[in-house]
Design an enzyme around this catalytic site. Structure first.
Site, mmCIF file in Angstrom:
data_model
loop_
_atom_site.group_PDB
_atom_site.id
_atom_site.type_symbol
_atom_site.label_atom_id
_atom_site.label_comp_id
_atom_site.label_asym_id
_atom_site.label_seq_id
_atom_site.Cartn_x
_atom_site.Cartn_y
_atom_site.Cartn_z
ATOM 1 N N ALA A 35 -2.849 41.986 -12.870
ATOM 2 C CA ALA A 35 -2.140 41.587 -14.088
ATOM 3 C C ALA A 35 -3.086 41.003 -15.129
ATOM 4 O O ALA A 35 -3.198 41.514 -16.251
ATOM 5 C CB ALA A 35 -1.046 40.587 -13.730
ATOM 6 N N CYS A 170 -16.062 21.193 -9.167
ATOM 7 C CA CYS A 170 -15.914 19.848 -9.744
ATOM 8 C C CYS A 170 -14.447 19.505 -9.963
ATOM 9 O O CYS A 170 -14.043 18.343 -9.849
ATOM 10 C CB CYS A 170 -16.627 19.757 -11.089
ATOM 11 S SG CYS A 170 -18.416 19.904 -11.069
ATOM 12 N N CYS A 182 2.623 34.927 -6.297
ATOM 13 C CA CYS A 182 3.590 35.759 -7.020
ATOM 14 C C CYS A 182 4.580 36.401 -6.056
ATOM 15 O O CYS A 182 5.729 36.656 -6.408
ATOM 16 C CB CYS A 182 2.859 36.846 -7.810
ATOM 17 S SG CYS A 182 1.782 36.204 -9.096
ATOM 18 N N CYS A 242 -22.768 23.208 -8.635
ATOM 19 C CA CYS A 242 -23.363 23.284 -9.964
ATOM 20 C C CYS A 242 -24.334 22.161 -10.307
ATOM 21 O O CYS A 242 -24.897 22.144 -11.404
ATOM 22 C CB CYS A 242 -22.274 23.348 -11.038
ATOM 23 S SG CYS A 242 -21.399 21.791 -11.332
#
Length: 339
Positions: A35, A170, A182, A242
């Protein structure tokens, strides 16, 4: 006077003709061609992006058509793969754009290669396992991307710029992960369109040097509610994905068969330990001796044995429908398909 395919977009001052020339040189990777992936990909192709790569592991079913706008009933009837059907449809929309559909699961094994020359990446996936692999790959290679999620009538979107904004890891405590899908609680198409609108807009802004938003946006299109949270201060200085000490936990490569439950579908995906270890043509001959419920459309091999449906992709990856247990799925894979 501005004329041509992109005239209306070029008249939009923040993009203009300069921005349009920039877009033609850019490469966007869309991970997931369901979608969200369909909606984002179509808008980007119509906007005149230079190169688009679509990555998707699945094939088209009738239940997809309510919200996955690139596909037709014939695609569902033929069980075509989403990546290749999308590639054909998008090429018909704008033949100038270089479009590549990849029928694979985005994983720790292929992710770094897929995004190596991407200017921007868009999340069109439907599960957090793949998203966290994406998050690690994109953090490692400093690639900007737009996270998106939609369920029922709610849209969520966020732009992640490695080195500047918090990453998905994070923000793990700030994102909805209740296990709803869904398939269990439903979705309406407008929620998809709102999510994709935010994602594509952020992509266009970034690629035309117009900056991006630091906000996590949530919209309930049915309830007409809206919230936007500035997440700039939520960067985790010791984040495993990160930070300066990142170890990229989702990029660890496993040996042997790999399995994954597909949300809400009573389906297990099984991946062989090595690509190319399975010959689909040989499998057709072997399975033909066990069942007459077998069809090969050139993209996927589909067969049924004892009310279990197997969908085998060209790389050996297999969806086993009607099974909700990983160990059972492994046994069935080894029994009928191979080690």
């Amino acid at each position: 006077m501005i004329t041509g395919r992109y005239a209306r977009q070029e008249r939009f001052a923040p993009i203009g003709q300069t921005g349009q020339r920039q877009l033609v040189t850019k490469h966007v990777v869309v991970i997931g061609a369901g979608a969200l992936g369909s909606a984002n990909a179509e808008m980007l192709v119509r906007a005149g992006i230079g190169k688009l790569t679509l990555v998707d592991r699945d094939y088209i079913e009738l239940s997809n058509l309510q919200r996955q706008q690139l596909y037709t009933e014939d695609d569902a009837r033929q069980n075509r793969t989403k990546a290749k059907a999308a590639q054909r449809r998008l090429k018909a929309i704008n033949p100038v754009v270089e479009i590549t559909g990849i029928v694979e699961e985005f994983s720790e094994e292929n992710g770094e290669k897929i995004v190596q020359d991407a200017d921007f990446v868009i999340d069109g996936t439907d599960n957090f396992q793949t998203r966290f692999v994406m998050n690690d790959v994109l953090a490692k290679h400093r690639k900007p991307w737009a996270y998106g999620g939609c369920l029922q009538s709610t849209a969520i979107a966020l732009t992640i710029i490695p080195g500047k904004t918090p990453c998905l890891q994070c923000l793990i405590d700030h994102l909805p992960q209740e296990g709803k899908t869904c398939d269990t609680v439903g979705i309406i198409s407008p929620a998809v369109q709102v999510t994709a609108a935010y994602q594509t807009t952020e992509c266009l802004k970034y690629l035309t040097d117009n900056g991006t938003s630091p906000e996590l946006v949530q919209v309930d299109i049915w309830g007409r509610s809206y919230s936007a949270i500035n997440v700039s201060r939520l960067v985790d200085p010791i984040c495993s994905s990160c930070s300066q000490s990142a170890i990229y936990p989702y990029l660890t490569k496993e040996k042997g068969l790999k399995t994954a439950m597909l949300c809400g579908r009573d389906t297990v995906q099984v991946r062989p330990g090595e690509k190319g270890s399975l010959s689909v043509s040989n499998l057709v001959k072997e399975i033909g001796n066990l069942t007459d419920k077998i069809r090969d459309n050139g993209e996927v091999l589909i067969f049924e044995i004892d009310d279990v449906r197997f969908v085998v992709f060209q790389d050996g990856r297999t969806l086993i429908h009607g099974v909700s247990d990983v160990n059972t799925a492994k046994q069935l894979y080894q029994r009928y398909i191979g080690a």
